[in-house]
Design an enzyme around this catalytic site. Structure first.
Site, mmCIF file in Angstrom:
data_model
loop_
_atom_site.group_PDB
_atom_site.id
_atom_site.type_symbol
_atom_site.label_atom_id
_atom_site.label_comp_id
_atom_site.label_asym_id
_atom_site.label_seq_id
_atom_site.Cartn_x
_atom_site.Cartn_y
_atom_site.Cartn_z
ATOM 1 N N GLU A 62 -3.857 -12.052 -0.927
ATOM 2 C CA GLU A 62 -4.265 -11.204 -2.062
ATOM 3 C C GLU A 62 -5.405 -11.781 -2.893
ATOM 4 O O GLU A 62 -6.281 -11.045 -3.351
ATOM 5 C CB GLU A 62 -3.058 -10.901 -2.964
ATOM 6 C CG GLU A 62 -2.099 -9.861 -2.396
ATOM 7 C CD GLU A 62 -1.042 -10.453 -1.473
ATOM 8 O OE1 GLU A 62 -1.180 -11.631 -1.063
ATOM 9 O OE2 GLU A 62 -0.083 -9.740 -1.143
ATOM 10 N N GLY A 111 1.797 -7.498 1.458
ATOM 11 C CA GLY A 111 3.049 -6.734 1.356
ATOM 12 C C GLY A 111 3.897 -6.813 2.617
ATOM 13 O O GLY A 111 5.120 -6.624 2.555
ATOM 14 N N ALA A 131 -0.148 -4.165 1.945
ATOM 15 C CA ALA A 131 -0.208 -2.886 1.237
ATOM 16 C C ALA A 131 -1.499 -2.198 1.661
ATOM 17 O O ALA A 131 -2.465 -2.868 2.046
ATOM 18 C CB ALA A 131 -0.204 -3.132 -0.263
ATOM 19 N N GLU A 141 5.699 -9.980 2.255
ATOM 20 C CA GLU A 141 6.641 -9.771 1.138
ATOM 21 C C GLU A 141 7.844 -8.951 1.595
ATOM 22 O O GLU A 141 8.980 -9.214 1.190
ATOM 23 C CB GLU A 141 5.914 -9.099 -0.031
ATOM 24 C CG GLU A 141 4.931 -10.054 -0.714
ATOM 25 C CD GLU A 141 4.077 -9.380 -1.765
ATOM 26 O OE1 GLU A 141 3.351 -8.426 -1.420
ATOM 27 O OE2 GLU A 141 4.117 -9.788 -2.937
HETATM 28 N N1 COA Z 1 -4.776 -1.706 4.227
HETATM 29 C C1 COA Z 1 -5.410 -0.664 4.747
HETATM 30 N N2 COA Z 1 -5.880 -0.632 6.000
HETATM 31 C C2 COA Z 1 -5.699 -1.725 6.753
HETATM 32 C C3 COA Z 1 -5.042 -2.865 6.279
HETATM 33 C C4 COA Z 1 -4.561 -2.831 4.946
HETATM 34 N N3 COA Z 1 -3.899 -3.853 4.398
HETATM 35 N N4 COA Z 1 -5.025 -3.813 7.240
HETATM 36 C C5 COA Z 1 -5.641 -3.263 8.299
HETATM 37 N N5 COA Z 1 -6.055 -2.006 8.014
HETATM 38 C C6 COA Z 1 -6.757 -1.064 8.883
HETATM 39 C C7 COA Z 1 -8.251 -1.409 8.988
HETATM 40 O O1 COA Z 1 -8.941 -0.885 7.884
HETATM 41 C C8 COA Z 1 -8.579 -0.737 10.292
HETATM 42 O O2 COA Z 1 -8.699 0.661 10.084
HETATM 43 P P1 COA Z 1 -9.938 1.498 10.742
HETATM 44 O O3 COA Z 1 -9.743 1.302 12.219
HETATM 45 O O4 COA Z 1 -9.698 2.881 10.275
HETATM 46 O O5 COA Z 1 -11.177 0.834 10.225
HETATM 47 C C9 COA Z 1 -7.326 -0.933 11.146
HETATM 48 O O6 COA Z 1 -6.274 -1.175 10.220
HETATM 49 C C10 COA Z 1 -7.406 -2.122 12.075
HETATM 50 O O7 COA Z 1 -7.712 -3.278 11.339
HETATM 51 P P2 COA Z 1 -8.960 -4.257 11.662
HETATM 52 O O8 COA Z 1 -9.324 -4.966 10.409
HETATM 53 O O9 COA Z 1 -10.031 -3.488 12.380
HETATM 54 O O10 COA Z 1 -8.267 -5.246 12.715
HETATM 55 P P3 COA Z 1 -8.721 -6.749 13.020
HETATM 56 O O11 COA Z 1 -7.938 -7.129 14.230
HETATM 57 O O12 COA Z 1 -10.192 -6.869 13.056
HETATM 58 O O13 COA Z 1 -8.179 -7.610 11.771
HETATM 59 C C11 COA Z 1 -6.581 -8.257 10.082
HETATM 60 C C12 COA Z 1 -6.795 -7.734 11.524
HETATM 61 C C13 COA Z 1 -5.078 -8.193 9.811
HETATM 62 C C14 COA Z 1 -7.061 -9.706 9.978
HETATM 63 C C15 COA Z 1 -7.357 -7.357 9.095
HETATM 64 O O14 COA Z 1 -7.029 -6.013 9.347
HETATM 65 C C16 COA Z 1 -7.073 -7.640 7.634
HETATM 66 O O15 COA Z 1 -7.531 -8.642 7.093
HETATM 67 N N6 COA Z 1 -6.306 -6.744 6.969
HETATM 68 C C17 COA Z 1 -6.050 -6.839 5.555
HETATM 69 C C18 COA Z 1 -5.020 -7.924 5.284
HETATM 70 C C19 COA Z 1 -4.780 -8.047 3.798
HETATM 71 O O16 COA Z 1 -5.618 -8.486 3.047
HETATM 72 N N7 COA Z 1 -3.557 -7.658 3.393
HETATM 73 C C20 COA Z 1 -3.152 -7.799 2.015
HETATM 74 C C21 COA Z 1 -3.338 -6.532 1.290
HETATM 75 S S1 COA Z 1 -2.903 -6.711 -0.407
#
Ligand code: COA
Length: 260
Positions: free
Chosen positions: A135, A112, A66, A115
């Protein structure tokens, strides 16, 4: 509908829905959830769509969760509303569609994203896929059905561990858990899913819709799945597909199902 966050493409009985926010790793913001809901309803109502495949754009992510930026400042009632609305609009909708839905998990499927994949009828992963429900690392719990569907799919103990550790599993582990049915190289993933769709399409779409309903009944509170099965089984005898399927068998020819 004119979509901003997804790409909708229908051909030869298959509707492919691609979540198209690659710069945000296809994170599900409100607008994307709304568009996905519309797209799934449209595909399900379209008699020419026999199978739906959902995937993410780019090579990195199916859906990274999400959109955290949208709910970071929510209070208790907004949090409850977010989960309730999302479950109704998208996740429960997908699970209960009569058209089969395959998730082609082409990279990160987190929160999400996992999910959503779990709400689909089954999943195929790329070798690069990584799955998890992180989460609790954000101080929240899965809110789009994750605490319910993950234990259904992989068992309670494994789900407890995945959710408590907030860790990610790779495609091989997901396969051994039964979370995904197959693993394919990323560049073969969609073709493989389309091959499966082709096999599904040879069969009666009416019977498949009934089978989905009967299988899902086993997981619904207060519903007796065996009774649902008896009812749905009986209903098949009133369909044109049943007449065609049995007649074709007896005439030793391939069935040509009308889908009614
Ligand atoms: N919500 C909003 N933005 C998200 C996102 C999310 N769940 N997951 C990734 N993004 C965005 C990042 O903020 C980033 O945006 P920016 O370039 O404007 O800063 C872009 O997507 C790329 O992500 P980034 O974190 O730079 O890539 P990465 O390769 O370093 O890491 C992940 C990849 C998937 C490990 C990391 O993005 C992450 O942990 N995301 C969140 C996962 C999460 O907790 N999901 C559950 C949500 S309830």
């Amino acid at each position: 509908m004119n979509y901003q966050n997804i790409v909708y493409h229908s051909q030869n009985g298959i509707t492919r829905i691609t979540i198209n926010r690659a710069t945000k790793l296809n994170a599900l913001n409100k607008a994307t959830i709304q568009e996905l809901s519309e797209a799934f309803k449209t595909a399900n109502a379209d008699n020419n769509t026999k199978v739906i495949i959902i995937t993410g754009s780019g090579e990195k992510a199916f859906v990274a969760g999400a959109d955290i930026s949208e709910f970071a400042n929510f209070d208790v009632s907004q949090g409850q509303h977010l989960a309730a609305q999302g479950q109704e609009l998208l996740f429960n909708l997908v699970e209960n569609l009569s058209t089969p839905v395959i998730a082609a998990v082409n990279g990160f499927a987190l929160g999400g994203g996992l999910e959503l994949a779990m709400a689909c009828h089954f999943r195929v992963a790329s070798t690069t896929a990584k799955m998890g429900l992180p989460e609790v690392s954000l101080g929240v719990i899965p809110g789009y059905g994750g605490t319910q569907r993950l234990p259904q799919l992989i068992g309670k103990g494994r789900a407890m561990e995945m959710i408590m550790t907030a860790g990610m599993i790779d495609a091989n582990q997901a396969l051994s858990y039964g979370l995904v049915n197959h693993i394919k190289a990323q560049d073969e993933l969609l073709e493989f899913c389309e091959g499966l769709a082709g096999k599904i399409m040879r069969n009666s779409s009416v019977a498949i819709g009934s089978a989905i309903q009967a299988i899902n009944a086993s997981f619904k509170d207060g519903v007796n799945g065996y009774n649902t099965e008896i009812q749905a089984f009986g209903n098949c005898f009133g369909t044109q597909d049943f007449k065609e399927g049995t007649t074709a068998f007896l005439e030793k020819r391939k069935a040509n199902f009308p889908g009614k």
